[in-house]
Structures are given as structure tokens and as C-alpha cells.
Design a protein around this motif. Structure first.
Motif, PDB file in Angstrom:
ATOM      1  N   ARG A 188      -2.970  -2.712   2.610  1.00 45.83           N
ATOM      2  CA  ARG A 188      -3.814  -3.905   2.627  1.00 45.83           C
ATOM      3  C   ARG A 188      -2.969  -5.150   2.835  1.00 45.83           C
ATOM      4  O   ARG A 188      -1.790  -5.181   2.498  1.00 45.83           O
ATOM      5  N   GLN A 240       0.943   8.330   3.276  1.00 50.02           N
ATOM      6  CA  GLN A 240       0.994   9.743   2.911  1.00 50.02           C
ATOM      7  C   GLN A 240       1.389  10.550   4.141  1.00 50.02           C
ATOM      8  O   GLN A 240       0.800  10.372   5.219  1.00 50.02           O
ATOM      9  N   GLY A 273      -2.852   6.438   5.264  1.00 47.49           N
ATOM     10  CA  GLY A 273      -2.455   5.444   4.291  1.00 47.49           C
ATOM     11  C   GLY A 273      -3.558   4.493   3.928  1.00 47.49           C
ATOM     12  O   GLY A 273      -4.614   4.454   4.547  1.00 47.49           O
ATOM     13  N   ASP A 274      -3.257   3.740   2.915  1.00 48.41           N
ATOM     14  CA  ASP A 274      -4.119   2.655   2.481  1.00 48.41           C
ATOM     15  C   ASP A 274      -3.204   1.455   2.284  1.00 48.41           C
ATOM     16  O   ASP A 274      -2.558   1.311   1.238  1.00 48.41           O
ATOM     17  N   GLY A 327       0.808  -1.209   0.000  1.00 49.95           N
ATOM     18  CA  GLY A 327       0.000   0.000   0.000  1.00 49.95           C
ATOM     19  C   GLY A 327       0.838   1.254   0.000  1.00 49.95           C
ATOM     20  O   GLY A 327       2.052   1.219  -0.239  1.00 49.95           O
ATOM     21  N   HIS A 328       0.174   2.353   0.289  1.00 55.09           N
ATOM     22  CA  HIS A 328       0.814   3.664   0.303  1.00 55.09           C
ATOM     23  C   HIS A 328       0.614   4.346   1.649  1.00 55.09           C
ATOM     24  O   HIS A 328      -0.403   4.143   2.302  1.00 55.09           O
ATOM     25  N   ARG A 380       4.409  10.893  -0.603  1.00 55.00           N
ATOM     26  CA  ARG A 380       3.819   9.568  -0.844  1.00 55.00           C
ATOM     27  C   ARG A 380       4.918   8.501  -0.857  1.00 55.00           C
ATOM     28  O   ARG A 380       5.903   8.631  -1.575  1.00 55.00           O
TER      29      ARG A 380
END
Length: 100
Positions: A87, A9, A84-85, A6-7, A49
Motif C-alpha cells: 500500500r 509472498q 503481495g499486499d 506491505g508484504h 514472506r
């Protein structure tokens, strides 16, 4: 095996500090029982990011990592300053990239 992707931020002005902190954490994470790989890369510094990519042997290993004192300290420092996202995926059919 579990794959975590994932990312994250952060504020662009905090990208360098965040990257330094996560790289310091990564040194101990990579030595943890059940860690197969752990990488964080700055994808776009002007946007703050970062890309996160991890592989863990099993849920017990990942849970132990998430509960480790240095992981908790890192999250405590950056909580409220990062979003963030990220997973988690189960992987049951690992093979090389060129295999069919």
C-alpha cells in the motif's frame, strides 16, 4: 512524502532467489532521484514472506521508479510468481519517534 509498505509472498523455494534479485535492484533504486529509503527484508523464509518498506519524496519520483527499465524487468521476471499486499500512504507530519 509517500510511504510504501506491505508484504510480498513467493514460493518458499524461491525466497533466496527473489531476495537476491530485489537486493540487486535496491542498489540502483536507492540512488534514484526522490528516493528517501528502500528496504526489503525476508520476514519468514519458510513461508516465502518478505516485508517491503519505501519512502519517496513525491508521486513523480515513485512513478519514475515504477517505470524504470530495471524495475520493469524485475516485475516481468517475477510476475505470476509473486503476490503481495503493498500500500501507498501520504505522510504530511514527519517527526522523530519520540516527539509528541
Amino acid at each position: 512524502m509517500l510511504i510504501v509498505m506491505g508484504h510480498v509472498q513467493v514460493a518458499p523455494s524461491a525466497t533466496e532467489e527473489f531476495a537476491a534479485d530485489i537486493q540487486a535492484l535496491a542498489q540502483s533504486v536507492r540512488r534514484r532521484e526522490g528516493n528517501l529509503s528502500y528496504a526489503v527484508a525476508v520476514e519468514d523464509p519458510s513461508a516465502g514472506r518478505l516485508l517491503v518498506a519505501e519512502r519517496w519524496r513525491d508521486q513523480a519520483s515513485l512513478s519514475a521508479h515504477l517505470d524504470a527499465p530495471d524495475t520493469r524487468a524485475f516485475v516481468g521476471k517475477w510476475q505470476g510468481r509473486m503476490a503481495g499486499d503493498i500500500r501507498k500512504y501520504d505522510a504530511a507530519n514527519e517527526r522523530s519517534l519520540m516527539d509528541g
